[in-house]
Design a protein around this motif. Sequence first.
Motif, PDB file in Angstrom:
ATOM      1  N   THR A  28       0.842  -1.035  -0.016  1.00  0.00           N
ATOM      2  CA  THR A  28      -0.084   0.014  -0.069  1.00  0.00           C
ATOM      3  C   THR A  28       0.973   1.189   0.001  1.00  0.00           C
ATOM      4  O   THR A  28       1.630   1.672   0.893  1.00  0.00           O
ATOM      5  CB  THR A  28      -0.814  -0.042   1.211  1.00  0.00           C
ATOM      6  N   LEU A  29       0.680   2.121  -0.976  1.00  0.00           N
ATOM      7  CA  LEU A  29       1.653   3.352  -1.074  1.00  0.00           C
ATOM      8  C   LEU A  29       0.998   4.453  -0.214  1.00  0.00           C
ATOM      9  O   LEU A  29      -0.329   4.870  -0.308  1.00  0.00           O
ATOM     10  CB  LEU A  29       1.780   3.590  -2.590  1.00  0.00           C
ATOM     11  N   ILE A  30       1.806   4.991   0.469  1.00  0.00           N
ATOM     12  CA  ILE A  30       1.310   6.318   1.402  1.00  0.00           C
ATOM     13  C   ILE A  30       1.779   7.561   0.829  1.00  0.00           C
ATOM     14  O   ILE A  30       2.929   7.344   0.367  1.00  0.00           O
ATOM     15  CB  ILE A  30       1.695   5.891   2.801  1.00  0.00           C
ATOM     16  N   LEU A  31       0.793   8.420   0.647  1.00  0.00           N
ATOM     17  CA  LEU A  31       1.216   9.577   0.088  1.00  0.00           C
ATOM     18  C   LEU A  31       0.753  10.839   1.121  1.00  0.00           C
ATOM     19  O   LEU A  31      -0.220  10.550   1.901  1.00  0.00           O
ATOM     20  CB  LEU A  31       0.387   9.907  -1.113  1.00  0.00           C
ATOM     21  N   ILE A  32       1.328  11.900   1.197  1.00  0.00           N
ATOM     22  CA  ILE A  32       0.980  13.016   1.881  1.00  0.00           C
ATOM     23  C   ILE A  32       0.852  14.167   1.041  1.00  0.00           C
ATOM     24  O   ILE A  32       1.784  14.437   0.249  1.00  0.00           O
ATOM     25  CB  ILE A  32       2.044  13.392   2.884  1.00  0.00           C
ATOM     26  N   ASN A  33      -0.456  14.624   0.841  1.00  0.00           N
ATOM     27  CA  ASN A  33      -0.601  15.651  -0.016  1.00  0.00           C
ATOM     28  C   ASN A  33      -0.240  15.230  -1.530  1.00  0.00           C
ATOM     29  O   ASN A  33       0.343  16.000  -2.414  1.00  0.00           O
ATOM     30  CB  ASN A  33       0.180  17.198   0.243  1.00  0.00           C
ATOM     31  N   GLY A  34      -0.298  13.949  -1.861  1.00  0.00           N
ATOM     32  CA  GLY A  34       0.021  13.474  -3.165  1.00  0.00           C
ATOM     33  C   GLY A  34       1.375  13.108  -3.345  1.00  0.00           C
ATOM     34  O   GLY A  34       1.600  12.718  -4.511  1.00  0.00           O
TER      35      GLY A  34
END
Length: 901
Positions: A179-185
């Motif tokens: 699962t890829l985690i992004l912060i503000n994309g």
Amino acid sequence: MKKIFLLTILAMLGFRGLNYAQDKTLTGKVKDAKDGAVLPGASVVAKGTSIGTVTNSSGEFTLKVPVSVSVLTVSFIGYASKDVPVSTGFLNVSLDVASNQLEEVVISTGSRNSKRTMTDTPLPLDILSAADLKSTGQTSFDKALQYRVPSFNTVNTPVNDATSLLDPYEIRNMGPSRTLILINGKRKNTSALMYIQTSPGRGESGADISAIPQQAIKRVEILRDGASAQYGSDAIAGVMNIILKDKFDYGSATLTMGITAKGDGKHIGFSVNNGSNFEKGYINYTIDFSRTTLANRPGKVSADAEADASLGFGAPLAQVKSFLALKPDAGNVNGQPENTAAKFLINGGYSVGEKAELYYTAAYVYKRVNSFANYRTPYWRPTDNGLLTPAGQTYLGYVPTFQGDLNDYTATIGVKSESNGWKTDLSFTTGGNKQLYTVSNSVNRSLGKGSPTYFKPGGYEFSHNVGNIDVSKQVNDKLSLSFGSEFRAETFTVFVGDTSSYVGSGADSFPGTTPNNAGTNTRFNFGGYVDLGYDITDKFLVNGTLRSEHYSDFGDATVYKISSRYKFTDKVTLRGSYSTGFRAPLLHQIYQQQAQASFVPGQGIQTKGVVNNVSPQAFALGVPKLTPEKSTNFTVGLGLNPTKNLSVTFDYYNIKVKDRIVLGSEIEGTEAGNTALDNILTSNGIVAVSFFANALNTTTSGLDFVVSQKNVELGMGKLGINLAGNYTFENKYTSINNPKLIADADKSIFDRTQDALLFSSRPKYKVILGFDYLIKGININLNNTLFGKTRFHQNGLDANTDTEFTPAVVSDLAISIPFSSKTTFTFNVNNVLNVLPKWDFIDLKTGVKTRYDANNNVPSAKYYEQYNLITFNGRYSRVTYDGSQFSQLGTIFNASLNIKF
């Protein structure tokens, strides 16, 4: 400390209050223009200033503004902002739904270009607001998701050394690294920790999402679909995009306190979210401090099993009974470790032209976790060489402590601009996670009286630097285009321990990292993508994405994705997608090599080894170098909107992974003792060896469903009902790829224990039924989470026996009371009915389930040996050594006071 918190809040309020002298007070209510539903949480700001507030749970607001203010700007996610002239009396404000705002919610995660509302999107998305997370009463972000998203699972393990720093999590039973985690994309860095103990998530690593302060989150977007074509590696199961609070509406301070029903596990937290708007930009920041004390849940230890040579230590029964009379739990400490954290986060933007914005984000987290190893009883460790027991006192053994210090940071700076319809986003992101460990109250037994009692056994660090450029344009009414590229450089470091921590037998409980196992390794990758969206008709949309990547250590990967949706009517939508994907092996999986002390049923704590994938030992075993996992992901879903207040979605998914990377089972030497495997074990002084390999081909399929009914008239209030669930049809391997040397020795790198950890140890199903009732400004939330069964096959069980945790419903209650427009008190009772994990032995031939009674072996005497083997003679009686599908702490009380300023 409480007085300091209170004085701080009062000081903030007093300081802000100086600006409001000679003000006027405005009151009003904000509603949906279509159905008249109130909108709690809507932003109300005096136009041209940073003075503002939000509506309470009844949609009402009170705001003091300077007498010169003549216009209020009212906004809410998913609605068009509205300028409202100030007038005398009560202001009734109606907002219209704005599809373009909802489209912006979806664009950052669902697709690289096509803007679609929630109803139209061809991909399944969960969008959770900050209020959704807060209402769970959970003190960390990952645990809040556990009780909001059915396909998201995380687990506490009773004792697993460094695993206590962050618990493994996963979406759709696919492990934390998919699962890829992004912060503000933007891509969040992976944790430095790789799980190598016997726990779910074994052999993998994920981003530390527990470190993100909930107070800083605006919303969370979860794409439940393979997205390697859009985002590259790590997105086989989906993408989680954490959107931070941006333009400043109001400041707030929150004081949180909690305790378990047993009186331990005390929690106190204080956070401030504040910021400012200025002529060309904004800044929003969050500061969060928290501390949680130990919650101990050991079991009662069996004296007979401890004295048994095959189950315990072969010590005289009288000696064992004498010790257990003093310490019935054998001194063990397991459950929830002590945790202290400080979190800082900032998010801002600045206009640098008519159609350009400079944006920036930075976050830093420090976390310290204090946990304990298994207690060394005096019949297990007969002496501490006089190093730990004060002179004149009777030696009663010792309990080594484990301290983990974690530093995690991430920062992004970028520029968004638009020219002639072309939108460009250019950014640079850096991030890292560093963990250093300390062992104390222990000894290195091989050093005798010269041993220290305090050790620094080393640690790990992972960091990356990422550059992105994304370009998009709505070419015409039907066609949208986007393309872009990413460059990423990664570094993984293993730190050497101090000499006394690894020499000889090493620090008792956690041997240090030796110099030959330490070092730094790097790699880089470059990728590019192109994305096209085409509206064949108003009802029929098709979207396609193609991506190619080059990695410096293993070569190239090319993947694609096709998605579509068809709207039969405004009430019925059919959607689906098919994609190929890949996941690059983590640097941790390629280069980490170490000796690790682990619990071996029937043998106590033994030192085992993990040899890295490029080591001479792995070469001798015939283990090939790691290559990327390859996947195919198929989803099909149905969206229904029978009425304006009722929505229903069903999404079926099927994920196939080829060459899945796993950390294999511990392989012991052969009876002949003359193979390369035996030589490796002997030369390294370990009893078993594990390694990473592209060992499996797997299939995972299931169904997600969400039913939402809002605005049900009930008495004097309104009721909202939400039903969401996940059911797994298949989660299994279809083939095992054993290296020839291992297969020829009639051994396998994947045994039944690893099978259980990877597949059956996650809930077969999970269903969340929630009720939200709003009456006279008071919000009452009742959530009921049904955790399905999980099954284990621990080392030590006979071939005909498994253990199974039974399904259980955990109910959580939250009551939120607005004392005023600026002050809200919330009280949570998590696990109201004090439901605890329960497990049975299962006879695989007959299907008969037996609940073992440790206090009375009749009629379960036949499981006496196996019970003691897998619970370390009762030390982990509640959840077994591997953990369960939900928390073992029982009822927890939390209260929070939020003050806006």
